[in-house]
Design a protein around this motif. Structure first.
Motif, mmCIF file in Angstrom:
data_model
loop_
_atom_site.group_PDB
_atom_site.id
_atom_site.type_symbol
_atom_site.label_atom_id
_atom_site.label_comp_id
_atom_site.label_asym_id
_atom_site.label_seq_id
_atom_site.Cartn_x
_atom_site.Cartn_y
_atom_site.Cartn_z
ATOM 1 N N GLU A 1 14.078 -19.942 -55.440
ATOM 2 C CA GLU A 1 14.689 -19.616 -54.151
ATOM 3 C C GLU A 1 13.639 -19.154 -53.150
ATOM 4 O OE1 GLU A 1 17.873 -19.860 -53.068
ATOM 5 O OE2 GLU A 1 18.044 -21.066 -54.903
ATOM 6 N N LEU A 2 12.818 -18.227 -53.613
ATOM 7 C CA LEU A 2 11.827 -17.660 -52.699
ATOM 8 C C LEU A 2 10.774 -18.693 -52.311
ATOM 9 C CD1 LEU A 2 11.433 -14.085 -54.181
ATOM 10 C CD2 LEU A 2 12.506 -14.757 -52.034
ATOM 11 N N LEU A 3 10.412 -19.517 -53.265
ATOM 12 C CA LEU A 3 9.422 -20.545 -52.945
ATOM 13 C C LEU A 3 9.980 -21.476 -51.874
ATOM 14 C CD1 LEU A 3 6.652 -21.685 -53.634
ATOM 15 C CD2 LEU A 3 7.725 -23.159 -55.312
ATOM 16 N N LEU A 4 11.237 -21.834 -52.033
ATOM 17 C CA LEU A 4 11.853 -22.698 -51.023
ATOM 18 C C LEU A 4 11.916 -21.991 -49.680
ATOM 19 C CD1 LEU A 4 14.689 -24.407 -53.073
ATOM 20 C CD2 LEU A 4 12.542 -25.387 -52.317
ATOM 21 N N GLN A 5 12.097 -20.686 -49.741
ATOM 22 C CA GLN A 5 12.110 -19.927 -48.479
ATOM 23 C C GLN A 5 10.747 -19.974 -47.801
ATOM 24 O OE1 GLN A 5 13.698 -15.943 -48.432
ATOM 25 N NE2 GLN A 5 15.459 -16.617 -49.659
ATOM 26 N N VAL A 6 9.707 -19.930 -48.626
ATOM 27 C CA VAL A 6 8.356 -20.020 -48.044
ATOM 28 C C VAL A 6 8.196 -21.369 -47.348
ATOM 29 C CG1 VAL A 6 5.899 -20.048 -48.573
ATOM 30 C CG2 VAL A 6 7.399 -18.478 -49.774
ATOM 31 N N PHE A 7 8.650 -22.427 -48.030
ATOM 32 C CA PHE A 7 8.566 -23.751 -47.411
ATOM 33 C C PHE A 7 9.371 -23.768 -46.118
ATOM 34 C CE2 PHE A 7 8.325 -25.754 -51.919
ATOM 35 C CZ PHE A 7 7.042 -25.271 -52.043
ATOM 36 N N ASN A 8 10.541 -23.199 -46.219
ATOM 37 C CA ASN A 8 11.429 -23.169 -45.061
ATOM 38 C C ASN A 8 10.756 -22.455 -43.889
ATOM 39 O OD1 ASN A 8 13.526 -21.371 -43.536
ATOM 40 N ND2 ASN A 8 14.575 -23.262 -44.121
ATOM 41 N N LYS A 9 10.065 -21.396 -44.216
ATOM 42 C CA LYS A 9 9.410 -20.640 -43.151
ATOM 43 C C LYS A 9 8.332 -21.490 -42.483
ATOM 44 C CE LYS A 9 6.922 -16.560 -42.073
ATOM 45 N NZ LYS A 9 5.707 -15.861 -42.442
ATOM 46 N N GLN A 10 7.557 -22.159 -43.296
ATOM 47 C CA GLN A 10 6.513 -23.028 -42.745
ATOM 48 C C GLN A 10 7.127 -24.086 -41.831
ATOM 49 O OE1 GLN A 10 3.134 -23.054 -43.255
ATOM 50 N NE2 GLN A 10 3.306 -21.115 -44.318
ATOM 51 N N LEU A 11 8.203 -24.670 -42.301
ATOM 52 C CA LEU A 11 8.829 -25.738 -41.524
ATOM 53 C C LEU A 11 9.421 -25.196 -40.234
ATOM 54 C CD1 LEU A 11 10.590 -27.889 -44.240
ATOM 55 C CD2 LEU A 11 8.784 -28.622 -42.712
ATOM 56 N N THR B 1 -4.572 -22.645 -47.289
ATOM 57 C CA THR B 1 -4.399 -21.793 -48.459
ATOM 58 C C THR B 1 -4.132 -20.355 -48.033
ATOM 59 O OG1 THR B 1 -5.974 -23.257 -49.493
ATOM 60 C CG2 THR B 1 -5.416 -21.267 -50.685
ATOM 61 N N ASN B 2 -4.894 -19.902 -47.053
ATOM 62 C CA ASN B 2 -4.737 -18.509 -46.628
ATOM 63 C C ASN B 2 -3.390 -18.277 -45.967
ATOM 64 O OD1 ASN B 2 -7.183 -17.670 -47.591
ATOM 65 N ND2 ASN B 2 -8.254 -18.369 -45.740
ATOM 66 N N VAL B 3 -3.026 -19.216 -45.084
ATOM 67 C CA VAL B 3 -1.742 -19.084 -44.396
ATOM 68 C C VAL B 3 -0.601 -19.070 -45.406
ATOM 69 C CG1 VAL B 3 -0.121 -20.358 -42.937
ATOM 70 C CG2 VAL B 3 -2.500 -20.117 -42.237
ATOM 71 N N PHE B 4 -0.733 -19.941 -46.360
ATOM 72 C CA PHE B 4 0.311 -20.074 -47.371
ATOM 73 C C PHE B 4 0.417 -18.786 -48.206
ATOM 74 C CE2 PHE B 4 1.812 -21.820 -51.509
ATOM 75 C CZ PHE B 4 3.031 -22.279 -51.078
ATOM 76 N N THR B 5 -0.726 -18.281 -48.589
ATOM 77 C CA THR B 5 -0.713 -17.042 -49.381
ATOM 78 C C THR B 5 -0.056 -15.927 -48.589
ATOM 79 O OG1 THR B 5 -2.876 -17.818 -50.044
ATOM 80 C CG2 THR B 5 -2.177 -15.700 -50.901
ATOM 81 N N LYS B 6 -0.390 -15.878 -47.305
ATOM 82 C CA LYS B 6 0.202 -14.834 -46.461
ATOM 83 C C LYS B 6 1.710 -15.039 -46.348
ATOM 84 C CE LYS B 6 -3.655 -13.782 -43.618
ATOM 85 N NZ LYS B 6 -4.360 -14.570 -42.614
ATOM 86 N N ALA B 7 2.105 -16.279 -46.197
ATOM 87 C CA ALA B 7 3.535 -16.564 -46.064
ATOM 88 C C ALA B 7 4.277 -16.122 -47.316
ATOM 89 C CB ALA B 7 3.757 -18.052 -45.819
ATOM 90 N N ILE B 8 3.679 -16.353 -48.453
ATOM 91 C CA ILE B 8 4.330 -15.916 -49.693
ATOM 92 C C ILE B 8 4.486 -14.402 -49.667
ATOM 93 C CG2 ILE B 8 4.064 -15.725 -52.194
ATOM 94 C CD1 ILE B 8 2.660 -18.382 -52.168
ATOM 95 N N THR C 1 4.684 -12.451 -47.075
ATOM 96 C CA THR C 1 5.711 -12.026 -46.112
ATOM 97 C C THR C 1 7.106 -12.234 -46.681
ATOM 98 O OG1 THR C 1 4.320 -13.427 -44.750
ATOM 99 C CG2 THR C 1 5.883 -12.025 -43.609
ATOM 100 N N VAL C 2 7.285 -13.362 -47.327
ATOM 101 C CA VAL C 2 8.632 -13.676 -47.795
ATOM 102 C C VAL C 2 8.994 -12.869 -49.027
ATOM 103 C CG1 VAL C 2 10.087 -15.505 -48.747
ATOM 104 C CG2 VAL C 2 8.622 -15.981 -46.801
#
Lengths: 1214, 287
Positions: A471-481, A504-511, A513-514
């Motif tokens: 769920e959370l991983l999908l939320q991270v994707f959702n946030k990026q989108l 990579t850095n942005v993604f790590t940060k997004a994780i 945050t979420v």
């Protein structure tokens, strides 16, 4: 930690908008005339130089804001990768040069092939934040890469003149990673996004499919052609721009009218079937990501001779025509649907969301594959998904253990661990150096590495799912989108476009945050460090304490691709009372743990045993020891990148196979059981094959395993050949079990089993090592009684599997005849005759009634090769050569090539090898070239460091020339050949070449001649350091007359080349001295020629100065001061080297000058017409190295094949 | 010959002879007897013919004695003495005409037992011929229709057809040889001609012919439809129990949906289906 400049910030300008207009697309001449306009926003006022990517294009003019003509230089270092280094033939050196070359044109390194200098009179246009329009007029002539014209060969065209639609003529763009520069000038970076306006003028009967929304289609005034206007308002990077033009049939998806499918004429019914469920994929992704599809439309184009099966571009994907299938085909459906689903997933991650650096590629690839995996899970089932993950993991493990650890994101080293100082750092460096190519650039990486890294990316993404939850991983994707969607709707001025790039850095940060979880350590461990863990588990049962003593070792941490793992590890014990999970903490290379068993041993108690799924089953426990443990599993969910070796007794494996519900466990058990050829194993495998509840792939694997077990048990095997009874039980007809039922493939499980069992049975051997006659008879009966008349599906794959089985029954011939007697029809054995009869009949029948994708022809060819290999037929390559020709269906060609490569390996002559290499170099179908190279890699003509008659300096030269300069237009193929070179010769200098140091003492062979020869131009150059400057000034004149300059360059090259070739050609040249004499003589005129030319004419071979323009010298200064500092450094360095070399050479010359003069004369008589293309090309880069650094030529002269072709046409250009 | 074969003539001859005997002749020449026989025959025929004519003239089918008398009158024959002649009673009575013996069939030619005439056929009808003339004797084996041999046969047939076809093709086109020697090449491989475009023949196979239904079949939609039907059936059952109002709504919704589909099918807003525009002035200028 201050991060380095990333791909989106390194350039001194931003791209706001780009217009691409291709007007003259000619299928007859395979040429394109076009125009691009880049709207650039400088980031500083002092911007004087714009670096843009363009390759193999002929650039005519560069305009700034439509008024000011700008000067430009062009260079392509891939035309001669090893510039100065002409004698080393080692990949060690090449890899360095390769990286340098790649970095010199890497847009993310603020570089590019096309350097535009803003003239001083136009400097007022440049101001921070003010848009500057850069227009470039260009053309492409018979492009070698990046864009592919599918046009029937000339001789056939004479036979039937038809419209384009009848001939199926079309074209499409392709490329390896960021290779859009091959067909239009652009900033070829994933990080530079902008909006697009695309215009394509094509013949009336053609359709141009490109990115974005089709605004309108307008006839040209002569009504013979039409112009397609596309507009792409979502900021998109240049590598995601594509084009396909052809007489396509158009099919609008009946469920989603925004989706349009295109196929070549005649394939409409297949297209409809193939795309039938595509709308479900869209729905699935939109639901899963809870985000709408980011674009307003989607297009799928199926083209012939595709570079790869699918490639996703913004709003469209280009797929191979071979993915199409009709409703009666089974096997292809899985592949096609997966490919289409992956292409759509890449629309979200890959096209819509681009990346900050190329090294963030793993994210987009990983996420899109992960999403596609979820879709596959939904549509093909969980077992299929788990099996896919399992095989991916094994592939990654295999690659890493062979070549080294894959680092998904090499842009940044992992943060040093606080405890272990910089252990990982050194580790990483160590790993990195192990590769024979540089992983620092996309254009130097081996395709095998890239493929494996994609798989690894997917696995890492799945690991993340385990860490933070789906769920959370999908939320991270959702946030990026969501962020990206928001950014896309804004103008460039908002500065939000950066949100469309992932890193990579942005993604790590997004994780973070979420989820609130810091995954930095995870990223460091699995993304920034290469390698996987390898566990070795042994266990002992302690009866007294009722514990099981588990020992997990990581012994091989120093091996290639393997690294130490520290962290939690899950061990699952299946006991009599149920499944119990134990989390062990791995801290050392050896971890011992005593696990208390929950259940007591109870041998004879009858009680159902609960499994991990909750169900309870009866088991026959008689085989058990007194331990209550039924089986042990390590990391059952595959949450780590690991390979696992578990040691447990055979009965535990058998229990695992029979009762464990997880397909991966079953597969592992099958693999392990190969080592225990005992009756209980046989029983367990048979049970699995017969078990209808079992996943079909497991059953098929069990069948193959049973073959091996049966062969190992041959002495005490009782009963009919393995699996005969099973097959009859499942597929024999009711009244007569020995006759197979009429085919009915309604149940796919049975279908796959029906295909696999004959194949597995064909592998059975009796005690004499030959296939039992019973099996052969059984197979022939399957052919005989095969009846598909009542089936709703095609049986072509099944019949192909039967042919393959027939081939597999063949064993080396036992001949009573004397060696050397020719094999004739008369002395064939009875079995061979039967097999051959079947094969010839089927193969001949395919000519009249071809089956889907010629699957039967493919297998027939392979079977014939097997017969040849085992001495039943004379080993001849002619048949395969004719099937391998261009013009046949690709699968047939690949099969023929596979046979041919196998032939070359076994009894080939050098001629045969060069036939294969010629195809590898010159075949029009780029997809085939790549696959051929993979075949060669799988079965190289000879083993490294083994003496072979095929191994010759000629071969070294052939491959080397290609990787060094001939393949500047196709990165993938170049790197493929680097792989091949590595497979044959390793990273060091090939053994068949004499060492350079010993050349004076030993007999000299060709490459050294080469070295001497190629040194000559440099000699000339070193003498005239001024040349460089002169050439700089020459730029303008060349721009004016690209055609002229091109021709002249060619002429120029020829003169020295002839001299070169005379001795290159001559293989008999043995001794250095005589060559040196030649060198001396040959060099003299050349030297003069060059120096004269360069001194007197600024044009480097131009017939006369066309005229000087104002600001010419000024620009010169600019160029050397700011723009080309790097290149200048490089040339200076090489210049120094050359001087040194030159001295050496001169010494040599003087020594031997007069000794062998007479011999040399003989050589000179040799026919100079024997010039081969390859040699010609070899010397081109050698000469080019002189000019390359400095000379900017309007035309890129991609390769000698096309350099001068059709130049006349160009002059027509307005 | 005629005399012997024709029984009537024979009878007449005998009659003439007996009359001659009555008239006290002992012998007669053969020619005379023949002539007299001929005369008598002609006389009887004539009288018979006239009798018949008179009978038919008076609209009857069977002659009466009157007709005979008229016949005599017509011939001008005085028959008054005939009665006395008949009544004199000294005539020899001719033996009854022997029925001709049917020729005996030879035993060797008769095959089987002749069937007797069934009761409904009068006995005078000819006898049945020998049984072999009408009984059907099976002259071939009964077809074997058990599964195994049918499959066997089908397989053999298929193989023969394929063999013949490939053999023919191999003989009529260029071939590859798998062996070094040319002679006795019993495994010729047909050389292949590259088709253009290569993908068409590969993707549109011709090895089997499928029903158009199979080629169009959409397993998923079939399942969906089945489910839908199932549901509808269920709904219908449920709705029967409920109020009739809702029953009306259901089909209404359906019709709306189907209309929607029909509409969208009729007009698809896709730029690739739009007509190509004519060149406008501006564009000409640019060009």
């Amino acid at each position: 930690m201050r991060q380095q400049k990333t791909g989106d910030t390194i350039r001194p300008f931003k791209l706001a908008h780009q217009i691409l207009s291709l007007t003259g697309i000619s299928f007859d001449r395979k040429s394109i005339i076009g125009f691009v306009e880049l709207t650039v926003v400088p980031l500083r006022d002092s911007l004087r130089i714009l670096k843009i990517n363009a390759k193999q294009c002929r650039i005519y003019k560069v305009f700034l804001n439509e008024h000011h003509e700008a000067h430009f230089q062009y260079f392509d270092p891939f035309l001669d990768v090893c510039q100065s280094d002409t004698d080393t033939r080692s990949l060690d050196a090449f890899s360095q040069n390769h990286l340098t070359a790649a970095l010199k044109t890497d847009p993310d390194n603020n570089a590019g092939e096309l350097v535009i200098t803003i003239p001083p009179e136009a400097s007022h246009l440049v101001a921070e934040g003010t848009a500057l329009r850069v227009g470039i007029e260009f053309s492409l002539e018979q492009p070698q890469g990046g864009i592919h014209f599918v046009v029937p060969p000339k001789d056939q065209k004479d036979q039937k003149e038809g419209t384009y639609a009848e001939k199926g003529v079309h074209m499409f763009t392709y490329g390896h990673q960021n290779s859009s520069r091959l067909w239009f000038p652009c900033v070829d970076s994933f990080a530079e996004t902008c909006t697009w306006k695309l215009e394509f003028t094509v013949d009336e009967e053609m359709t141009a499919v490109s990115n974005g929304d089709l605004i309108e289609v307008v006839f040209t005034p002569d009504m013979r052609r039409k112009t397609y206007h596309y507009s792409l308002n979502v900021p998109t990077c240049a590598p995601n721009i594509s084009l396909a033009v052809g007489p396509f049939e158009i099919f609008v998806d009946p469920y989603m009218h925004e989706v349009t499918h295109f196929c070549l004429p005649g394939l409409m019914p297949l297209l409809k079937v193939t795309t039938r469920y595509m709308h479900e994929t869209f729905e699935f992704y939109e639901e899963t990501l809870s985000n709408r599809y980011p674009y307003s439309c989607y297009k799928q184009v199926f083209v012939d001779e595709a570079y790869e099966d699918y490639h996703s571009y913004a709003t469209m994907s280009i797929l191979s025509v071979n993915l199409l299938h009709s409703a009666v085909i089974i096997d292809q459906v899985f592949i096609t649907r997966k490919a289409m689903a992956q292409a759509i997933a890449e629309q979200f991650f890959g096209c819509f969301i681009s990346m900050q650096n190329w090294s963030d590629l793993w994210l987009n690839k990983g996420i899109s594959q992960y999403l596609c995996g979820l879709y596959c899970k939904k549509s093909f089932g969980n077992n299929e998904y788990r099996e896919m993950i399992h095989s991916m993991l094994q592939d990654v493990v295999k690659y890493e253990e062979e070549y080294g650890g894959i680092i998904l994101d090499p842009s940044q080293p992992p943060a040093p661990l606080p405890v272990a100082s910089n252990m990982p750092q050194t580790n990483q460096n160590k790993h990195e150096e192990k590769f024979y190519f540089s992983i620092r650039n996309l254009h130097t990486m081996s395709p095998m590495y890239i493929e494996a890294s994609y798989k690894k990316a997917m696995l890492v993404m799945r690991m993340l799912e385990h860490r933070i939850g789906l769920e959370l991983l999908l939320q991270v994707f959702n946030k990026q989108l969501s962020l990206a969607t928001n950014a896309a709707s804004n103008k460039i001025g908002s500065g939000l476009w950066g949100h469309m790039l992932i890193s990579t850095n942005v993604f790590t940060k997004a994780i973070f945050t979420v989820t609130g979880k810091d995954m930095a350590v995870f990223i460091d461990q699995w993304v920034r460090t290469g390698g996987h863990a390898k566990f070795h588990l042994t266990s002992v049962f302690n009866r007294k304490r009722n514990t099981i003593e588990v020992e997990i070792r990581q012994d091989a941490t120093s091996q290639t691709g393997i690294r130490k793992y520290v962290g939690p590890l899950l061990v699952t014990l299946q006991e009599l009372d149920g499944t119990f999970k134990h989390n062990l903490q791995i801290e050392n290379t050896v971890v011992k743990s005593d696990i208390t068993c929950h259940s007591k041993s109870r041998r004879n108690k009858k009680k159902k045993i609960p499994l991990c799924t909750g169900e309870e089953v009866d088991m026959d426990l008689s085989a058990m020891d007194d331990s209550p443990v039924l089986w042990i599993r390590l990391d059952p969910e595959m949450t780590l990148l690991r390979s696992v070796i578990i040691e447990q007794p055979d009965y535990q494996w058998q229990y695992q196979l029979r009762h464990e519900r997880d397909v991966t466990a079953q597969i592992e058990a099958i693999t392990a059981l190969e080592r225990y050829p005992t009756p209980p194993t046989r029983a367990a495998l048979t049970h699995t094959i017969e078990n209808e509840q079992c996943y079909y792939k497991v059953r098929c694997k069990a069948a193959h395993c049973l073959t091996k077990v049966a062969n190992a048990m041959v002495a005490n095997w009782a009963g009919p050949p393995a699996m005969l009874a099973i097959f009859r039980k499942f597929f024999g007809s009711f009244a007569a079990p020995h006759i197979i039922k009429q085919n009915n493939f309604q149940s796919f499980q049975n279908y796959f089993l029906q295909k696999t069992i004959p194949l597995a049975m064909a592998g059975v051997r009796n005690s004499h090592g030959i296939c039992p006659p019973e099996v052969l008879r059984f197979l022939l009966d399957l052919f005989k009684y095969n009846d598909n008349s009542k089936n709703r599906f095609s049986d072509n794959y099944y019949r192909a599997a039967l042919v393959e089985s027939l081939g597999n029954t063949v064993t080396p011939v036992v001949s009573v005849m004397a060696q050397g007697t020719p094999i004739t029809v008369e002395n064939l054995s009875a079995e061979t005759k039967l097999i051959l009869e079947e094969i010839t009949r089927l193969l001949n029948l395919e000519k009249a009634l071809p089956c889907y994708k010629y699957t039967i022809t493919v297998e027939c060819l392979k079977a014939i090769r097997k017969l040849q290999k085992f001495g039943h037929l004379p080993s001849k390559p002619t048949l395969f050569k004719s099937y391998a020709q261009f013009g046949h269906y690709i699968d047939v060609r690949l099969a023929a090539l596979e046979c041919l490569v196998d032939f070359v390996r076994a009894d080939g002559k050098f001629d045969d090898l060069s036939y294969v290499l010629d195809l590898l170099e010159n075949d029009p179908d780029s997809g085939l070239r790549h696959k051929l190279c993979q075949i060669l890699l799988k079965s190289p003509p000879f083993k490294r460091a083994y003496k072979s008659r095929l191994d010759s300096p000629l071969l070294v030269e052939k491959i080397w020339t290609n990787i060094n300069g001939m393949l500047s237009h196709d990165t993938r193929h170049r790197c493929d050949l680097v792989d091949l070179y590595y497979t044959l010769y390793g990273t060091k200098r090939p053994l068949c070449l004499p060492l350079t140091e010993l050349s004076g003492l030993m007999n000299l062979t060709r490459p050294d001649i080469k070295k001497i020869k190629t040194a000559i131009p440099k000699l000339a150059r070193a003498d005239n350091p001024d040349i460089k400057k002169e050439q700089h000034s020459n730029i303008k004149t060349e721009i004016k007359e690209p055609v002229v300059s091109n021709v002249i360059v060619d002429n120029n090259l020829e003169t020295p080349m002839n001299v070169d070739l005379i001795d290159i050609e001559d293989h008999q040249l043995k001794e250095e001295p005589m060559i040196d004499v030649q060198v001396g003589e040959a060099a003299m005129p050349k030297q003069e020629y060059f120096s004269d030319n360069s001194v007197s004419l600024p044009g480097m071979g131009q017939s006369g100065p066309v005229g000087f323009e104002p600001g010419m010298f000024q620009k010169d200064g600019d160029g050397s001061s700011t723009g080309s500092t790097k290149t200048k450094d490089k040339t200076d360095a090489s210049g120094a080297k050359i001087k040194k070399k030159k001295k050496d050479k001169k010494k040599h010359k003087h020594k031997h000058k007069h000794k062998h003069e007479h011999k040399h004369k003989d050589k000179k008589d040799k026919d100079p017409n024997k010039i081969k293309l390859k040699e010609e090309s070899m010397s081109v880069p050698a000469l080019a190295s002189v000019k390359e650094e400095t000379l900017s030529s309007g035309s890129s002269t991609p390769s000698p094949n096309t350099a001068s072709v059709g130049s006349g046409d160009l002059s027509n250009y307005p | 010959m005629d005399l012997q074969t024709n029984p009537y003539r024979k009878m007449i001859a005998m009659t003439v002879s007996s009359i001659l005997k009555e008239a006290n002749f002992d012998t007669t020449e053969k020619e005379v007897l023949g002539t007299l026989t001929e005369m008598l025959q002609a006389f009887i025929c004539e009288i018979g013919l006239l009798t018949k004519n008179y009978c038919e003239l008076s609209g009857r089918s069977e002659p009466l004695i009157a007709d005979v008398i008229l016949g005599f009158v017509d011939m001008g024959f005085d028959f008054s003495s005939l009665e006395a002649y008949v009544k004199s009673g000294k005539h020899t009575i001719l033996p009854a005409l022997q029925p001709q013996q049917p020729q005996k069939q030879l035993n060797m030619l008769s095959a089987g037992k002749k069937q007797t005439l069934p009761s409904h056929i009068p006995a005078h009808f000819p006898q049945f011929p020998d049984p072999h003339a009408y009984v059907r004797t099976p002259t071939h084996k009964q077809p074997i229709i058990d599964y195994e041999s049918v499959r066997e046969k089908a397989a053999a047939q298929k193989k023969d057809v394929e063999k013949a076809l490939t053999k023919f093709l191999a003989k009529t086109s260029a071939t590859h040889n798998l062996f070094d020697t040319e002679e006795g090449n019993i495994f010729p491989l047909i050389a292949l001609k590259p088709p253009y475009p290569p993908y068409l023949s590969a993707l549109l196979p011709q090895d089997q012919i499928f029903d158009p239904e199979d080629l169009d079949s959409d397993p998923k939609s079939l399942i969906m439809q089945q489910q839908k039907e199932h549901k509808e059936a269920q709904n219908a059952r449920e709705e029967k129990l409920e109020e009739p109002m809702e029953e009306d709504e259901q089909p209404l919704n359906d019709t709306i949906k189907s209309e929607d589909n029909a509409q969208s099918n009729a007009f698809i807003d896709n730029p690739y289906l739009a007509a190509t525009k004519m060149p406008s002035k501006d564009i000409i200028d640019v060009c």
